[in-house]
Design a protein around this motif. Structure first.
Motif, PDB file in Angstrom:
ATOM      1  N   THR A   2      78.623  25.097 -43.848  1.00  0.00           N
ATOM      2  CA  THR A   2      79.685  24.096 -43.931  1.00  0.00           C
ATOM      3  C   THR A   2      79.695  23.173 -42.719  1.00  0.00           C
ATOM      4  O   THR A   2      79.791  21.946 -42.869  1.00  0.00           O
ATOM      5  N   CYS A   6      79.230  19.127 -43.006  1.00  0.00           N
ATOM      6  CA  CYS A   6      80.332  18.315 -42.474  1.00  0.00           C
ATOM      7  C   CYS A   6      79.843  17.431 -41.330  1.00  0.00           C
ATOM      8  O   CYS A   6      80.249  16.265 -41.207  1.00  0.00           O
ATOM      9  N   MET A   9      78.068  14.443 -42.805  1.00  0.00           N
ATOM     10  CA  MET A   9      79.030  13.498 -43.385  1.00  0.00           C
ATOM     11  C   MET A   9      79.748  12.705 -42.291  1.00  0.00           C
ATOM     12  O   MET A   9      79.934  11.489 -42.400  1.00  0.00           O
ATOM     13  N   VAL A  10      80.152  13.402 -41.210  1.00  0.00           N
ATOM     14  CA  VAL A  10      80.889  12.743 -40.122  1.00  0.00           C
ATOM     15  C   VAL A  10      80.008  11.712 -39.432  1.00  0.00           C
ATOM     16  O   VAL A  10      80.439  10.574 -39.167  1.00  0.00           O
TER      17      VAL A  10
END
Length: 425
Positions: A2, A6, A9-10
């Motif tokens: 995860t 994440c 994506m950030v």
């Protein structure tokens, strides 16, 4: 896993180039997991050690040549004499022209730029609202990744280990379905907003013959592709070389609109774009390994199957999920991240991976039409010179029709699979 996803994506959200946004979190993951450093380097190197990848630089080069060599303009002229007399004539020319150009370029952005500079600007001169003119170019751009050859189809085929030839053929009929849907949507918008443009006289047989004769070699390209793939004359990779050489010869020696002095600039632009694409693909192989190492596909599959074991329900959930993700991320990074996760799920459900590739590529291309990313909207609006509010006034009706086309392609697999099964058995 995860934190890895994440982190990607950030970083993308903060505007970091996609390749580095994938590379940095993956490198940190390998270090934190205690995996050998050499393994990460090997995965990155393996990402470009594939013969089918040679098709990408050739298709990129072909697209650059086509834009500058007069091929695109001649295809649009053929579209003009074919459907220019219909209600909303130039809007329909934009759709048909986009379909013809897509058979060479394979890029949504390239198609939108060409159509915005030609058809959309002429629509404004004839009295069409600027927002509608820009929306025609933007939505017709979605045909680029659907109608072969398609760079996104190549990327999916390599990552999912699916025949690129079958994927190319699978995109033809869906591309035609989308084009018909867009032409119907244009008529709806014209009626909805009471856009009154005098009808053009129907082109004479002489006009049609002149346009076809001038664009003959451009029109013959899709025919050569069909014969070549159907007859086994070349592989999809060899098709890329044929496309580039064909466009070069036609533009320089037949149409004579491209000078030899223009070639260094074209090669430089093509090399730069190719390097970007291949760097992204190379870094994605490290991500794929991490995803497989963490058994994320099996976890995702179990989660979906607890929600429902009906593949039609799951396909609907995935379509909605992809549309939501498309609001924030562009298609290529989503394709790279999601393909290794979703393909095992499709296998467990018995969904044909060629059919799913068509669904995935079309859905992710729609993401280029949805704000705030909306690459195609920004390109078309900038070229035509309209505000976002002007654009959106006409866009949402057309986008709604595209969603209906997505549902049709999703739930009628024969649209995607008829030609691949006919040609390859």
């Amino acid at each position: 896993m995860t934190p890895l996803l994440c982190g990607i994506m950030v970083l993308i959200g903060f505007g970091m180039p996609i390749a580095f946004a994938v590379l940095i979190p993956c490198a940190l993951y390998f270090i934190a997991s205690g995996l050998p450093d050499a393994l990460f380097a090997q995965r990155i190197a393996a990402g470009t050690a594939s013969f089918p990848l040679l098709a990408i630089p050739f298709f990129v080069l072909a697209g650059e040549i086509m834009q500058r060599g007069g091929i695109a303009r001649r295809l649009i002229d053929v579209a003009r004499v074919s459907v220019g007399h219909m209600r909303g004539g130039l809007a329909q020319v934009g759709v048909l022209g986009g379909a013809l150009i897509s058979a060479i370029s394979g890029s949504a952005t390239a198609d939108t730029v060409i159509l915005a500079k030609t058809v959309s600007r002429e629509m404004v001169k004839e009295g069409y609202p600027r927002g509608f003119a820009a929306s025609v170019a933007a939505v017709a751009g979605v045909l680029g990744p659907m109608i072969p050859p398609s760079i996104m189809m190549i990327l999916y085929g390599l990552m999912a280990e699916v025949s690129i030839g079958r994927l190319f053929m699978a995109g033809v009929l869906p591309g035609i379905v989308i084009a018909i849907a867009l032409m119907i949507a244009n008529l709806i918008v014209i009626r909805q907003h009471a856009i009154e443009i005098p009808l053009k006289p129907k082109a004479t047989a002489g006009d049609l013959w002149t346009a076809v004769r001038r664009g003959f070699w451009a029109l013959m390209f899709p025919v050569f592709v069909w014969i070549g793939l159907r007859g086994g004359l070349f592989t999809p990779t060899e098709l890329g070389a044929f496309v580039a050489l064909y466009c070069l010869v036609i533009s320089v020696f037949v149409y004579k609109e491209l000078k030899l002095a223009d070639l260094p600039g074209i090669f430089q632009e093509s090399a730069l774009l190719t390097a970007i694409i291949l760097f992204i693909l190379a870094t994605s192989t490290g991500l794929n390994y991490a995803i497989a190492w963490e058994r994320l596909p099996q976890t995702i599959a179990s989660w979906f199957l607890t929600a429902s074991d009906n593949k039609f329900v799951i396909l609907m959930i995935i379509n909605v999920l992809l549309l939501v993700l498309g609001l924030a991320l562009e298609g290529p990074p989503l394709l790279i991240i999601l393909t290794p996760i979703l393909v095992p799920l499709m296998n467990s459900l018995g969904v044909d991976l060629v059919h799913f590739g068509v669904i995935l590529v079309f859905n992710l291309t729609l993401g280029a039409l949805t704000p705030p990313v909306a690459t195609l909207i920004f390109v078309a609006s900038t070229v035509v010179g309209c505000t976002s509010s002007e654009f959106m006034k006409y866009f949402w009706t057309i986008f709604g029709v595209l969603l209906l086309a997505l549902l049709l392609i999703t739930y009628v697999p024969a649209i995607s699979l008829f030609l691949p099964n006919l040609i390859y058995g």
